[in-house]
Design an enzyme around this catalytic site. Structure first.
Site, PDB file in Angstrom:
ATOM      1  CB  SER A 123      45.483  33.659  37.367  1.00 41.99           C
ATOM      2  OG  SER A 123      45.841  34.103  38.651  1.00 41.99           O
ATOM      3  CE  LYS A 124      38.080  35.085  36.333  1.00 41.57           C
ATOM      4  NZ  LYS A 124      36.895  34.287  36.617  1.00 41.57           N
ATOM      5  NE  ARG A 125      47.118  33.509  42.020  1.00 42.65           N
ATOM      6  CZ  ARG A 125      48.381  33.842  41.894  1.00 42.65           C
ATOM      7  NH1 ARG A 125      48.930  34.662  42.762  1.00 42.65           N
ATOM      8  NH2 ARG A 125      49.106  33.369  40.900  1.00 42.65           N
ATOM      9  N   GLY A 172      44.574  40.623  38.983  1.00 42.91           N
ATOM     10  CA  GLY A 172      43.732  41.729  38.518  1.00 42.91           C
ATOM     11  C   GLY A 172      42.985  41.267  37.287  1.00 42.91           C
TER      12      GLY A 172
END
Ligand code: GLU
Length: 484
Positions: A247-249, A251
């Site tokens: 996920s965006k966490r 990167g």
């Protein structure tokens, strides 16, 4: 005309959010499967969620697929334009009593569900509308109570064979009577998906494993409608390095970010292909044709795959290495002009010089955008010195040495790599120092970096004037701060 086989697959993105690299991999596997079997790759936009879908996002998907070179043979079809088709199938299910109207208020049901969840009680729709008497139903109709349509789940388990995960069984009790048409006449995903996959003649549904719990529901719909079923293959999850779903966490997960960074489409394809599939040997660098040749569903690993950006960067670097200097220059042009390293109109007159820069930088670039930091000094004086790189050379001995050498550098007649090297080596010998005692500080003074391409060629490309200006600047700013 090209003859297509019976293989028909599709990529069915919902145009909400952004184009996730996981969706790009799903598209790629479908495309590779279609091309391997000389089949048809269809693009279908699942845009029935009008609130979350957007035109802009549709364009991002089309652009992303085009950038990767995943051309589609049919479509894009839009679910929002096929509402009548869904209605026809819902009617069939209602007529054959495989579906029924539900007059319950969805908000009320949601509340009940939340309450049950809070009390750790399993909650399923209890078929209260199926149990209505005809008088009660007539009453609701008379009052125009909004209604959804629910599928009547039969009382037998669902069993099917997934091409990647093998036999899968789901008990009937685990599936509630799910909504197939909402109050507003818009079908839910499961109904629309079955209708479309059937109408579009899809032979293999290859999609993310997140949908594996939808498949039994879809199979029940096929059964109730008397439709032939496609094959199913659910692709493993893509995880971040901490083994949690990517996920965006972790990167960047948006395909377009990779494009912007200067990852090459072929490298991206190559990397994504290996993210869950392997050809059965250790070969890693494979262009599209080879991937098409070797791709099969059997060699997809059911275990989740880990997205490793370092490996992707390495692979991209390998693709950059195989480019000609001219190709690399073409790819770098937008980066050079955007960074204002060079103006558009200068490109032609500086062509040979730029080609030389490309040749030197080629083995050092993992992505195209890296030229911004790794190659800035070729174009501009205002580069920053790498951390601590300069200070270690600001001692009296080194400064004296460089000052003395720069006097010789300045008067080189033919300022090319060979003569610079010759001058430097002679100077080192004469002064009884190692060549690297000059090379290291000189590189930092002139480029700001401790590493880079061969120094002599670099100096030649920069030219005598630029080299002298940068050396002098170090003396101007730091000459008096050296230890004594
Ligand atoms: N619209 C779904 C998604 O974007 C695709 C579902 C499917 O492939 O069946 O996840």
């Amino acid at each position: 005309m090209k003859k297509f086989s019976d293989v028909r697959v599709r990529m069915a993105p919902s145009p909400t959010g952004f184009f996730h690299v996981g969706s790009a991999r799903t598209a790629l596997y479908n495309w590779l499967f279609a091309r391997h079997h000389n089949g048809t790759f269809i693009l279908r936009v699942e845009d029935t969620d009008v609130v979350r879908s957007s035109e802009k996002m549709i364009q991002v998907i089309l652009d992303g697929l085009t950038w990767l070179g995943l051309n589609w043979d049919e479509g894009p079809y839009f679910q929002s334009k096929r509402l009548d088709a869904y209605m026809t199938y819902v009617k069939k299910l209602l007529d054959s009593e495989r579906a029924y109207y539900c007059y319950c208020d969805p908000e009320e049901l949601e509340k009940e569900k939340k309450e049950a969840y809070k009390n750790k009680i399993d909650w399923q729709y209890d078929r209260r509308c199926l149990k209505l008497s005809s008088a009660e139903r007539d009453q609701k109709e008379k009052l125009n109570v909004p209604k959804a349509t629910r599928f009547l789940v039969p009382d037998h388990p669902v069993e099917y064979y997934d091409s990647i995960h093998g036999k899968i069984t789901r008990e009937a009790e685990a599936i509630e009577d799910f909504v197939i048409m909402r109050h507003n006449g818009v079908p839910t995903y499961n109904l629309a998906c079955v209708v479309d996959d059937h109408d579009m003649g899809i032979s293999h549904v290859i999609r993310a494993v997140e949908h594996i719990t939808n498949t039994p529901k879809q199979l029940l719909l096929y059964e109730a409608l008397g439709l032939p079923k496609p094959e199913f293959a659910h692709l493993p999850l893509i995880l971040g390095e901490d083994k949690k779903k990517l996920s965006k966490r972790h990167g960047a997960v948006s395909l377009m970010w990779y494009k912007k960074q200067g990852f090459l489409p072929d490298a991206m394809i190559n990397y994504l292909a290996l993210l869950g599939w392997s050809p059965g040997d250790d070969k890693e660098i494979m262009k599209k044709d080879e991937l098409i040749n070797r791709f099969s569903l059997e060699r997809i690993n059911p275990a989740n795959a880990v997205f490793d950006i370092t490996k992707l960067e390495w692979m991209n670097g390998q693709y950059i290495l195989t480019m000609s200097d001219e190709e690399l220059l073409n790819h770098l042009k937008p980066y050079l002009t955007t960074a204002r390293f060079i103006e558009q109109h200068e490109i032609e007159s500086k062509h040979d010089w730029l080609i030389h820069v490309c040749r030197l930088m080629k083995p050092r670039l993992k992505t195209l955008s890296e030229i911004n930091e790794k190659g800035r000094y070729f174009f501009l004086d205002d580069f920053e010195y790498e951390k601590d790189a300069l200070s270690k050379h600001l001692n009296k001995k080194t400064l004296l040495l460089i000052k003395k050498f720069s006097a010789e550098l300045k008067i080189i007649q033919n300022f090319n790599a060979q003569s610079i090297e010759q001058t430097l080596r002679n100077f080192a010998k004469k002064n009884n120092v190692k060549a690297r005692e000059i090379i290291h500080p000189l590189r930092v003074f002139v480029t700001g970096l401790e590493g880079g391409p061969g120094l002599f060629e670099t100096l030649e490309l920069l030219g005598s004037e630029t080299c002298m200006r940068r050396i002098n600047k170090v003396f101007e700013v730091h000459g008096s701060t050296s230890d004594s």
